[in-house]
Design a protein around this motif. Structure first.
Motif, PDB file in Angstrom:
ATOM      1  N   ILE A 166       0.838  -1.202   0.000  1.00 20.57           N
ATOM      2  CA  ILE A 166       0.000   0.000   0.000  1.00 20.57           C
ATOM      3  C   ILE A 166       0.876   1.256   0.000  1.00 20.57           C
ATOM      4  N   ALA A 167       1.951   1.232   0.819  1.00 22.44           N
ATOM      5  CA  ALA A 167       2.848   2.382   0.897  1.00 22.44           C
ATOM      6  C   ALA A 167       3.472   2.685  -0.463  1.00 22.44           C
ATOM      7  N   LYS A 168       3.873   1.651  -1.178  1.00 27.37           N
ATOM      8  CA  LYS A 168       4.478   1.850  -2.501  1.00 27.37           C
ATOM      9  C   LYS A 168       3.485   2.472  -3.473  1.00 27.37           C
ATOM     10  N   SER A 169       2.201   2.253  -3.218  1.00 28.33           N
ATOM     11  CA  SER A 169       1.174   2.785  -4.108  1.00 28.33           C
ATOM     12  C   SER A 169       0.783   4.221  -3.770  1.00 28.33           C
ATOM     13  N   VAL A 170       0.639   4.521  -2.461  1.00 25.94           N
ATOM     14  CA  VAL A 170       0.068   5.821  -2.079  1.00 25.94           C
ATOM     15  C   VAL A 170       1.109   6.860  -1.683  1.00 25.94           C
ATOM     16  N   ILE A 171       2.301   6.428  -1.216  1.00 25.77           N
ATOM     17  CA  ILE A 171       3.312   7.425  -0.840  1.00 25.77           C
ATOM     18  C   ILE A 171       4.676   7.121  -1.484  1.00 25.77           C
ATOM     19  N   PRO A 172       4.690   6.863  -2.794  1.00 25.21           N
ATOM     20  CA  PRO A 172       5.986   6.678  -3.475  1.00 25.21           C
ATOM     21  C   PRO A 172       6.690   8.025  -3.603  1.00 25.21           C
ATOM     22  N   ASN A 173       7.938   7.988  -3.983  1.00 28.71           N
ATOM     23  CA  ASN A 173       8.720   9.221  -4.100  1.00 28.71           C
ATOM     24  C   ASN A 173       8.097  10.203  -5.088  1.00 28.71           C
ATOM     25  N   SER A 174       7.498   9.680  -6.140  1.00 26.10           N
ATOM     26  CA  SER A 174       6.928  10.548  -7.179  1.00 26.10           C
ATOM     27  C   SER A 174       5.736  11.364  -6.691  1.00 26.10           C
ATOM     28  N   LYS A 175       5.047  10.878  -5.651  1.00 21.44           N
ATOM     29  CA  LYS A 175       3.848  11.575  -5.152  1.00 21.44           C
ATOM     30  C   LYS A 175       4.125  12.435  -3.919  1.00 21.44           C
ATOM     31  N   ILE A 176       5.334  12.405  -3.397  1.00 23.80           N
ATOM     32  CA  ILE A 176       5.646  13.112  -2.158  1.00 23.80           C
ATOM     33  C   ILE A 176       5.363  14.617  -2.236  1.00 23.80           C
ATOM     34  N   PRO A 177       5.699  15.310  -3.338  1.00 24.46           N
ATOM     35  CA  PRO A 177       5.411  16.754  -3.383  1.00 24.46           C
ATOM     36  C   PRO A 177       3.933  17.091  -3.170  1.00 24.46           C
ATOM     37  N   LEU A 178       3.044  16.173  -3.523  1.00 20.88           N
ATOM     38  CA  LEU A 178       1.610  16.432  -3.371  1.00 20.88           C
ATOM     39  C   LEU A 178       1.198  16.543  -1.908  1.00 20.88           C
ATOM     40  N   TYR A 179       2.019  16.009  -0.996  1.00 25.13           N
ATOM     41  CA  TYR A 179       1.677  16.009   0.426  1.00 25.13           C
ATOM     42  C   TYR A 179       2.178  17.251   1.160  1.00 25.13           C
ATOM     43  N   ILE A 180       2.970  18.087   0.496  1.00 27.19           N
ATOM     44  CA  ILE A 180       3.551  19.248   1.177  1.00 27.19           C
ATOM     45  C   ILE A 180       2.486  20.196   1.732  1.00 27.19           C
ATOM     46  N   PRO A 181       1.460  20.591   0.968  1.00 27.72           N
ATOM     47  CA  PRO A 181       0.442  21.488   1.531  1.00 27.72           C
ATOM     48  C   PRO A 181      -0.301  20.881   2.722  1.00 27.72           C
ATOM     49  N   GLY A 182      -0.630  19.588   2.632  1.00 26.76           N
ATOM     50  CA  GLY A 182      -1.339  18.939   3.731  1.00 26.76           C
ATOM     51  C   GLY A 182      -0.500  18.857   4.991  1.00 26.76           C
ATOM     52  N   ILE A 183       0.793  18.597   4.854  1.00 24.66           N
ATOM     53  CA  ILE A 183       1.672  18.548   6.018  1.00 24.66           C
ATOM     54  C   ILE A 183       1.788  19.935   6.652  1.00 24.66           C
ATOM     55  N   GLN A 184       1.846  20.973   5.821  1.00 23.72           N
ATOM     56  CA  GLN A 184       1.907  22.343   6.343  1.00 23.72           C
ATOM     57  C   GLN A 184       0.685  22.647   7.206  1.00 23.72           C
ATOM     58  N   VAL A 185      -0.495  22.254   6.739  1.00 22.78           N
ATOM     59  CA  VAL A 185      -1.722  22.467   7.524  1.00 22.78           C
ATOM     60  C   VAL A 185      -1.657  21.680   8.831  1.00 22.78           C
ATOM     61  N   GLY A 186      -1.161  20.448   8.765  1.00 20.24           N
ATOM     62  CA  GLY A 186      -1.039  19.639   9.967  1.00 20.24           C
ATOM     63  C   GLY A 186      -0.109  20.257  10.998  1.00 20.24           C
TER      64      GLY A 186
END
Length: 534
Positions: A166-186
């Protein structure tokens, strides 16, 4: 009158004489007198001592019966504690001596149990070994952390065979930039909730970092529905700590008695109840949306592809080859497994980073200058900016190398296992890796606080595997969640250093971390002060 005195002497003369002879010996009388005069604490101590002695003896006898080419047992073990005292007093020096004297594979007696220690190429072999040969699930989760008391076998099976996929599918290196705004809010939500004053005194840093990272992880891994749900956030943060607190009790008490003490010390049940209260409704809602999308002929349901969605969609296969999905309550319990696998390591290493900066003000100054140069003022954190922070990358990589436990992994042999150098261990054996030795070549290399040097990482990406960097594992067992974890730590450090002055309550230089009995690396407990800069 003694029972044996009533037996016919002509028929039972040998037994009769033996019993009388034993009765005349001084040792039984002394033992009786000692028992009668001993306090309850003394009796408990004797009981524990006898238990470990018997366990060691039984283990030794079993091993003697097996005709295997076992690694050499290091001599000079002490009664009852074996080599544990040497590890507790001088772990780096002692392990280096063992490595030099006995090579890449040898056995130690650790608290009455024979453990195989692997370093060098043998350590790499253990890291890359197939799960069916050397199992981390059976060794670490069940034998050491007793996670099977908190989560059922079906959930643990998902951890072994599903979470990585599941991790390889939802949080691979290629998708990491997409999580930056959400982490900032957190980060902002966590700060508003946990650091509400101008001056915040943190008496329990471990719990603080766990709570803080839960505000970062939960919304991004499970969904924004849980971003401010304090019950879910707290259980996600506290579950691992509650499991770990019970470990010393289970280690001291014989396994046959564990079922009797479980009802009195099991604290993980409250976290299961929390997850089963809040997660299933969201699971059912998402599955209904997936059903509607399928009925409408849509190629995609449009739901966010986070970790919870991965758990919902994950297809498992039973022993008969039939495929099935986990139901909503099983998904809820699996969220706790995710917390155990992710949040604890992230919060622990974030803690290491903070205490390293406090122990080495020169490193804090360098990192602060880099942050101010790349993200001046209130400028938002971006992927491009993170890529222009070599010192942060090198510092984090060095922290991970330094924070490796002297002995770690704790795998269990699932069958009689033969190493590539010809040595063998029987089924059920425990295998530990000299993780710090793999990272530095020897355990004593750069082991002093003053010897911490980020530049030695030479700008190698913190998530990239290397021969001298085994903190994320090796081969096919390389941690698939490392990209997301490192993003969380990097952004947390940047945010906290931009917004707070961090000091120890004592004003003294702290130890960056502690070592439990010289073996496991755990966080520092020095209370902290977070003083807002604005």
């Amino acid at each position: 009158m003694n029972y044996f005195d009533t037996l016919p002497v002509d028929k039972y003369v040998p037994i009769h004489k033996a019993v009388r002879l034993i009765g005349q010996l001084i040792i039984p009388r002394q033992l009786t007198e000692m028992y009668q005069s001993a306090s309850r604490k003394q009796l408990c101590l004797w009981g524990i001592t006898i238990f470990f002695a018997l366990r060691s003896t039984i283990s030794y006898i079993k091993q003697k019966r097996q005709n295997l080419n076992r690694p050499l047992m290091v001599p000079f073990g002490l009664p009852f504690v074996g080599h544990s005292l040497y590890l507790a007093l001088s772990p780096h020096r002692y392990l280096d001596w063992c490595d030099k004297k006995y090579g890449e594979l040898y056995d130690l007696n650790i608290r009455g149990k024979r453990v195989t220690i692997a370093n060098g190429k043998m350590g790499e072999e253990v890291l890359m070994a197939d799960t069916s040969d050397l199992s981390l699930d059976a060794g670490l989760f069940r034998e050491t952390q007793f996670l099977h008391y908190a989560l059922d076998s079906k959930t643990l099976h998902l951890g072994t065979f599903g979470v990585g996929k599941i991790a390889k599918s939802v949080i691979p290196n290629s998708k990491i930039p997409l999580y930056i705004p959400g982490i900032q809010v957190g980060l902002e939500n966590g700060t508003r909730t946990l650091l509400t004053e101008k001056v915040n005194v943190i008496q329990n840093p471990s719990e603080f970092f766990q709570d803080y990272i839960s505000y970062v992880s939960v919304p991004n891994l499970l969904g924004q529905e849980f971003s401010l749900n304090k019950e879910v956030l707290h259980s996600f943060a506290a579950f691992t700590g509650d499991v770990i607190k019970s470990i010393p009790i289970f280690l001291l008490v014989p396994r046959s008695l564990h079922p009797f003490i479980l009802p009195y010390i099991k604290s993980s049940g409250k976290h299961t109840e929390t997850m089963e209260k809040y997660i299933p409704p969201v699971v059912l809602e998402r599955r209904e949306a997936m059903k509607r999308a399928a009925e409408a002929g849509l190629e995609h349901h449009g739901l966010e592809n986070n970790f919870l969605q991965g758990l919902i969609e994950f297809v498992q296969t039973d022993d008969n080859g039939n495929k099935f999905h986990y139901d909503e309550k099983e998904v809820a319990k699996s969220v706790l497994l995710l917390a155990f696998a992710s949040l604890h390591s992230v919060s622990l290493n974030l803690s290491f980073c903070i205490y390293w900066l406090l122990a080495r003000p020169d490193l804090e100054e360098k990192l602060t200058k880099e942050i101010e140069m790349v993200f001046p003022g209130d400028q938002a954190i971006t992927e491009d900016g993170l890529d222009r922070m070599p010192f942060l990358n090198n510092f984090l990589r060095e922290v991970l190398r330094q924070g490796a436990s002297n002995l770690s992994m704790n795998k269990k042999a699932m069958l009689d296992y033969t190493f590539s150098n010809g040595y063998q261990i029987p089924k059920g054996s425990q295998v530990e890796i000299c993780m710090r030795q793999l990272n530095f070549g020897t355990n004593e290399t750069r082991s002093k606080v003053e010897e911490m040097e980020p530049e030695m990482s030479q700008n190698i990406n913190v998530t990239a595997p290397a021969k001298d960097f085994s903190s994320f594992g090796m081969g096919k067992h390389l941690c698939p969640g490392r990209f997301f974890a490192m993003l969380e730590i990097k952004m947390s450090l940047i945010y906290l250093l931009k917004n707070f002055h961090i000091t120890t309550v004592s004003g003294k230089r702290p130890e960056p971390f502690r070592r439990l009995l010289g073996i496991r690396t755990i966080n520092s407990v020095d209370p902290l002060i977070f003083t807002a800069k604005k």
